[in-house]
Design a protein around this motif. Structure first.
Motif, short mmCIF file in Angstrom:
data_model
loop_
_atom_site.label_atom_id
_atom_site.label_comp_id
_atom_site.label_asym_id
_atom_site.label_seq_id
_atom_site.Cartn_x
_atom_site.Cartn_y
_atom_site.Cartn_z
N ALA A 194 4.64 66.04 67.07
CA ALA A 194 3.25 65.91 67.51
C ALA A 194 2.64 67.31 67.50
O ALA A 194 3.01 68.16 68.32
N GLY A 195 1.76 67.55 66.57
CA GLY A 195 1.18 68.88 66.44
C GLY A 195 2.25 69.89 66.04
O GLY A 195 2.98 69.70 65.07
N ALA A 196 2.36 70.96 66.83
CA ALA A 196 3.32 72.02 66.53
C ALA A 196 4.63 71.84 67.29
O ALA A 196 5.47 72.74 67.30
N THR A 197 4.82 70.67 67.90
CA THR A 197 6.01 70.43 68.72
C THR A 197 6.83 69.28 68.18
O THR A 197 6.29 68.22 67.83
N THR A 198 8.14 69.46 68.10
CA THR A 198 9.07 68.40 67.72
C THR A 198 9.76 67.90 68.97
O THR A 198 10.25 68.69 69.78
N TYR A 199 9.77 66.58 69.14
CA TYR A 199 10.37 65.97 70.33
C TYR A 199 11.69 65.29 69.96
O TYR A 199 11.73 64.45 69.07
N GLY A 203 15.07 58.69 75.26
CA GLY A 203 14.74 57.40 75.84
C GLY A 203 13.76 56.64 74.97
O GLY A 203 13.09 57.21 74.10
N ARG A 204 13.68 55.31 75.18
CA ARG A 204 12.74 54.48 74.41
C ARG A 204 11.30 54.73 74.84
O ARG A 204 10.38 54.67 74.05
N ASN A 205 11.15 54.99 76.13
CA ASN A 205 9.82 55.26 76.67
C ASN A 205 9.54 56.75 76.52
O ASN A 205 10.11 57.58 77.24
N TRP A 206 8.68 57.12 75.58
CA TRP A 206 8.46 58.52 75.27
C TRP A 206 7.80 59.29 76.41
O TRP A 206 7.98 60.50 76.52
N THR A 207 7.06 58.61 77.24
CA THR A 207 6.35 59.33 78.30
C THR A 207 7.22 59.54 79.53
O THR A 207 7.08 60.54 80.23
N SER A 215 9.45 74.06 69.50
CA SER A 215 8.17 74.49 68.95
C SER A 215 8.33 74.85 67.48
O SER A 215 9.44 75.10 66.99
N LYS A 216 7.22 74.89 66.78
CA LYS A 216 7.24 75.18 65.35
C LYS A 216 7.85 76.55 65.07
O LYS A 216 8.57 76.73 64.09
N ARG A 217 7.60 77.53 65.93
CA ARG A 217 8.11 78.88 65.70
C ARG A 217 9.63 78.96 65.86
O ARG A 217 10.26 79.91 65.38
N THR A 218 10.23 77.96 66.54
CA THR A 218 11.67 77.97 66.75
C THR A 218 12.41 77.22 65.64
O THR A 218 13.61 77.41 65.45
N LEU A 219 11.70 76.37 64.90
CA LEU A 219 12.34 75.54 63.88
C LEU A 219 13.07 76.36 62.82
O LEU A 219 14.13 75.97 62.32
N ALA A 220 12.52 77.54 62.49
CA ALA A 220 13.13 78.37 61.45
C ALA A 220 14.55 78.78 61.84
O ALA A 220 15.45 78.84 60.99
N ALA A 221 14.76 79.05 63.13
CA ALA A 221 16.09 79.45 63.59
C ALA A 221 17.08 78.29 63.44
O ALA A 221 18.24 78.51 63.06
#
Length: 272
Positions: A194-199, A203-207, A215-221
């Motif tokens: 969602a946006g720049a964040t990967t979740y 659980g089935r209930n996302w909230t 975060s997007k900046r951490t994905l490269a690592a």
């Protein structure tokens, strides 16, 4: 190995055969010690005598410097363990950066006397601390995690309490840890962006369910480590970090070391 001995070991002058053999044996012994030296032997940051334990994560030397123990997060027994092990003792400091933090503390690994085993490793081995994953050196990080794993297997210290590792299927229990450092285990049911964040959703209930966020900046690592978030779907993992969130509990993953892949049949709380 000192420069002088290195030069001697690589000298080409013939010398006496017996002397040369003795020198070769000495060089091999020293080289083997170097090869098998304990990890976490970073650059020296000085030494001193421990005057007092400031809190569960820091101490004061007799020259006034405050030292923060890097690589660990404290438990209820950390301060007592530090007091019994360090007050009045001479210590050596090692680390990659001696720049004081915003509180004026110098972050370092601490070694008592001539020991090559850090205080952090000892605390982890006794179950008196939790590995924080902040140390990015692979060998050192692996050694600290191994010390923690040994304590978990033997149910030492804080690991004697079954709820020490939170179950990702019980979000309310994790939510009660908001503002604290926690270790959570469970199976990732889905991976969503969602946006720049990967979740990483447990659980089935996302909230309301527990999730780890990247975060997007951490994905490269993660990609550099050969891990893509999508590959974690349906995998059991152990994640550690500070719990936050208003509805469902969250842990923000900023370092690859915060995530451990678990075997399909690995018992809860144990890592081989």
């Amino acid at each position: 190995m000192t420069l002088e001995l290195w030069l001697a070991c690589n000298a080409t002058s013939p010398g006496h055969v017996t002397q040369r053999l003795h020198l070769i044996v000495a060089c091999l012994l020293i080289a083997s010690r170097t090869a098998f030296a304990s990890p976490c032997q970073f650059e020296s940051q000085g030494e001193g005598r421990v005057a007092a334990i400031v809190d569960r994560r820091s101490l004061r030397l007799d020259d006034g410097r405050e030292i923060r123990l890097i690589g660990i997060e404290p438990t209820a027994t950390t301060r007592q363990a530090l007091t019994s092990q360090l007050v009045g003792r001479d210590v050596r400091l090692r680390g990659n950066d001696d720049t004081p933090d915003r509180y004026g503390r110098q972050g370092a690994l601490v070694f008592v006397g001539e020991s090559d085993i850090s205080v952090q490793a000892t605390l982890l081995d006794q179950g008196d601390a939790i590995a924080s994953a902040e140390i990015t050196d692979k060998d050192c990080a692996a050694a600290l995690m191994a010390s923690e794993a040994a304590a978990r297997r033997q149910k030492k210290g804080s690991w004697a309490d079954p709820p020490a590792i939170k179950n990702a299927e019980s979000p309310d229990d994790i939510l009660a840890e908001i503002g604290r450092f926690a270790v959570v285990e469970g199976k990732i049911l889905s991976v969503r962006q969602a946006g720049a964040t990967t979740y990483l959703n447990f659980g089935r209930n996302w909230t309301r369910g527990f999730a780890a966020t990247i975060s997007k900046r951490t994905l490269a690592a993660f990609e550099s480590a050969g891990i893509t978030p999508k590959s974690l779907e349906n995998r059991r993992i152990r994640v550690r970090g500070w719990v936050e969130g208003n509805t469902g509990p969250r842990i923000d993953v900023r370092l690859v070391g915060q995530v451990e892949l678990l075997g399909a049949n690995e018992p809860t709380g144990v890592r081989p």
